[in-house]
Design an enzyme around this catalytic site. Structure first.
Site, PDB file in Angstrom:
ATOM      1  N   ASP A   5       2.431   2.002   3.303  1.00 58.18           N
ATOM      2  CA  ASP A   5       3.395   1.052   3.890  1.00 58.18           C
ATOM      3  C   ASP A   5       4.821   1.489   3.596  1.00 58.18           C
ATOM      4  OD1 ASP A   5       1.126  -0.547   4.235  1.00 58.18           O
ATOM      5  OD2 ASP A   5       1.587  -1.809   2.492  1.00 58.18           O
ATOM      6  N   HIS A  53       0.885  -1.168   0.000  1.00 53.77           N
ATOM      7  CA  HIS A  53       0.000   0.000   0.000  1.00 53.77           C
ATOM      8  C   HIS A  53       0.921   1.216   0.000  1.00 53.77           C
ATOM      9  CE1 HIS A  53      -2.242  -3.029   2.386  1.00 53.77           C
ATOM     10  NE2 HIS A  53      -3.344  -2.508   1.881  1.00 53.77           N
TER      11      HIS A  53
HETATM   12  C1  XUL Z   1      -7.392  -6.742   4.354  1.00 51.01           C
HETATM   13  C2  XUL Z   1      -6.561  -7.138   3.201  1.00 51.01           C
HETATM   14  C3  XUL Z   1      -5.721  -6.062   2.602  1.00 51.01           C
HETATM   15  C4  XUL Z   1      -5.631  -6.134   1.108  1.00 51.01           C
HETATM   16  C5  XUL Z   1      -4.902  -4.991   0.479  1.00 51.01           C
HETATM   17  O1  XUL Z   1      -8.162  -7.763   4.866  1.00 51.01           O
HETATM   18  O2  XUL Z   1      -6.550  -8.284   2.818  1.00 51.01           O
HETATM   19  O3  XUL Z   1      -4.471  -6.103   3.174  1.00 51.01           O
HETATM   20  O4  XUL Z   1      -4.997  -7.322   0.710  1.00 51.01           O
HETATM   21  O5  XUL Z   1      -5.449  -3.769   0.813  1.00 51.01           O
END
Ligand code: XUL
Ligand code: CO
Length: 441
Positions: A102, A99
């Site tokens: 992150d 993300h």
């Molecule tokens: C949350 C989840 C996230 C997604 C990316 O449950 O799985 O980490 O993979 O936003």
């Protein structure tokens, strides 16, 4: 700077080894089902769990130190990046996923956040070239900041929608800059708590508007990768709009997004939706929407997203069976959206967890290949539908059957006289024989 000094590069040593820091089943260059294991499995590291999460939960603070030797936020982001590539090198993982938030801490303003992202993106680009690593997918964290308390694309406040769009625009740009093969939409807080304050139709229309804007923009700047929606039925909201694979397919088709989007199926999200992991993969595959996987597992006794490292070989075998039946991964891969338990709080535990997960999927791949080469299960399924290949069944399938014709057929039949056994228990034992016995292929 070396962050995991005690850990050497993890090697494949075979199933007889008792050494903890070794692969038992993952032999990267071994050929299975026509490709090397490394090409079949396309393992990815999740930046958020692996590099960022410190083990805090609703009842307590973090238990593992992820400060990387500094308290300065930008220096920490840089050290985190160095540590990430060291970890991927030592585990032999080729891909990562992140993300935006992150990799670089959010600043006071969007402009500052974007400048920070640019700085870290440049560093990641260098490190990727140096370490020969690739970006499986990028995404934007549009759920953590308090501005997203009512959602992002589905927020009741247009200013929030605009801010989310700006954040996603930047996340797409850095994904493209790093040659990312995918871009994920996981509907963080895109859902609702109560219909007493929610215009469901407008919220879903707006989510689709945001996705169309994102796709058009991404294609305009040269993104050729896949977009994914990652279904999840609940958590953090009571009801998430992207409930499961079928719900997401209906959404994509309704809004004409199905050409650009595939599905990123997560094991623990499938079970939260009351499905098996294999069910969700099968829905994706049979609808031409299989894309990528977030590999983890939940706990049978807990009703939330525990994001455990996957070790259940039945699950990984049936997952890889679906992946092989889908023709393997193209742009997707196996991203470990998984975290060490709060009590497993040493850096070594992170390596042991990845080894466990990678070995479980390596075993799953080996078993899926055996199931297919054994052929009994596939042959059973083919035989079970034999009545659709001749006579009245053929007419049903080729579209020449009519209601009148089917009625005449049924009247002549009087009643159904043959219905053969589904042999579930026999097949479950065939599976056990293939997995654990010596009689399989
Ligand atoms: C949350 C989840 C996230 C997604 C990316 O449950 O799985 O980490 O993979 O936003
Ligand atoms: Co996920």
């Amino acid at each position: 700077m070396e962050f995991f000094k005690e850990i050497k590069r993890i090697q494949y040593e075979g199933s007889a080894t008792q050494k903890p820091l070794a692969f038992r089943f993952y032999n990267p260059d071994e050929m299975i089902a026509g490709k090397t294991m490394r090409e079949q499995l396309r393992f990815a590291m999740s930046y958020w769990h692996t590099m960022c999460a410190e083990g805090s939960d609703m009842f307590g603070v973090g238990t593992i130190d992820k400060r990387y030797g500094t308290s300065d936020p930008m220096q920490q982001a840089k050290n985190k990046a160095y540590a990430a590539f060291e970890l991927m090198d030592k585990l032999g993982i080729d891909y990562f996923c992140f993300h935006d938030r992150d990799i670089a801490p959010e600043g006071e303003t969007l402009a500052e956040s974007n400048a920070r992202l640019d700085e870290i993106t440049a560093l990641l680009k260098e490190l990727m070239a140096e370490h020969n690593k690739k970006l499986l997918w990028g995404t934007a964290n549009c759920f953590g900041n308090k501005r997203y308390m009512h959602g992002a694309g589905t927020a009741p406040n247009a200013d929030v929608f605009a801010f989310a769009a700006a954040q996603i625009k930047k996340a797409i740009e850095i994904t493209v800059a790093l040659g990312g093969e995918g871009y994920v939409f996981w509907g963080g807080r895109e859902g609702y708590e109560t219909l007493l304050n929610t215009d469901m139709a407008l919220e879903q229309d707006n989510m689709a508007r945001l996705m169309h804007l994102a796709v058009d923009y991404a294609r305009s700047i040269g993104f050729t990768g896949d977009f994914y929606i990652e279904p999840k039925p609940k958590e953090p909201t009571k009801h998430q709009y992207d409930f499961d694979a079928s719900t997401v397919l209906a959404f994509l088709r309704k809004y004409g997004l199905d050409k650009d989007f595939k599905l990123n199926i997560e094991a623990n999200h499938a079970t939260l939706a009351g499905h098996t992991f294999q069910h969700e993969l099968c829905v994706a595959r049979t609808n031409g929407a299989f894309g990528s996987i977030d590999a983890n597992q939940g706990d049978m006794l807990l009703g939330w997203d525990t994001d455990q490292f996957p070790t259940n070989v039945y699950e990984t075998a049936m997952c890889m069976y679906e992946v092989l039946r889908a023709g393997g991964f193209t742009k997707g891969g196996l991203n470990f959206d998984a975290k060490t338990r709060r009590g497993s709080n040493t850096p070594e535990d992170i390596f042991l967890s990845y080894i466990a997960g990678m070995d479980a999927f390596a075993l799953g791949l080996r078993m899926a290949d055996r199931i297919i080469r054994d052929g009994r299960i596939d042959a059973f399924i083919t035989d079970r539908y034999a009545s659709y290949r001749t006579g009245i069944g053929k007419k049903i399938v080729d579209g020449s059957a009519t209601m009148e014709g089917l009625e005449a057929y049924a009247l002549a039949m009087g009643d159904v006289t043959t219905n053969t056994s589904g042999k579930q228990e026999y097949l479950e034992n065939v599976l056990n024989g293939i997995l654990f016995g010596m009689g399989g292929a």
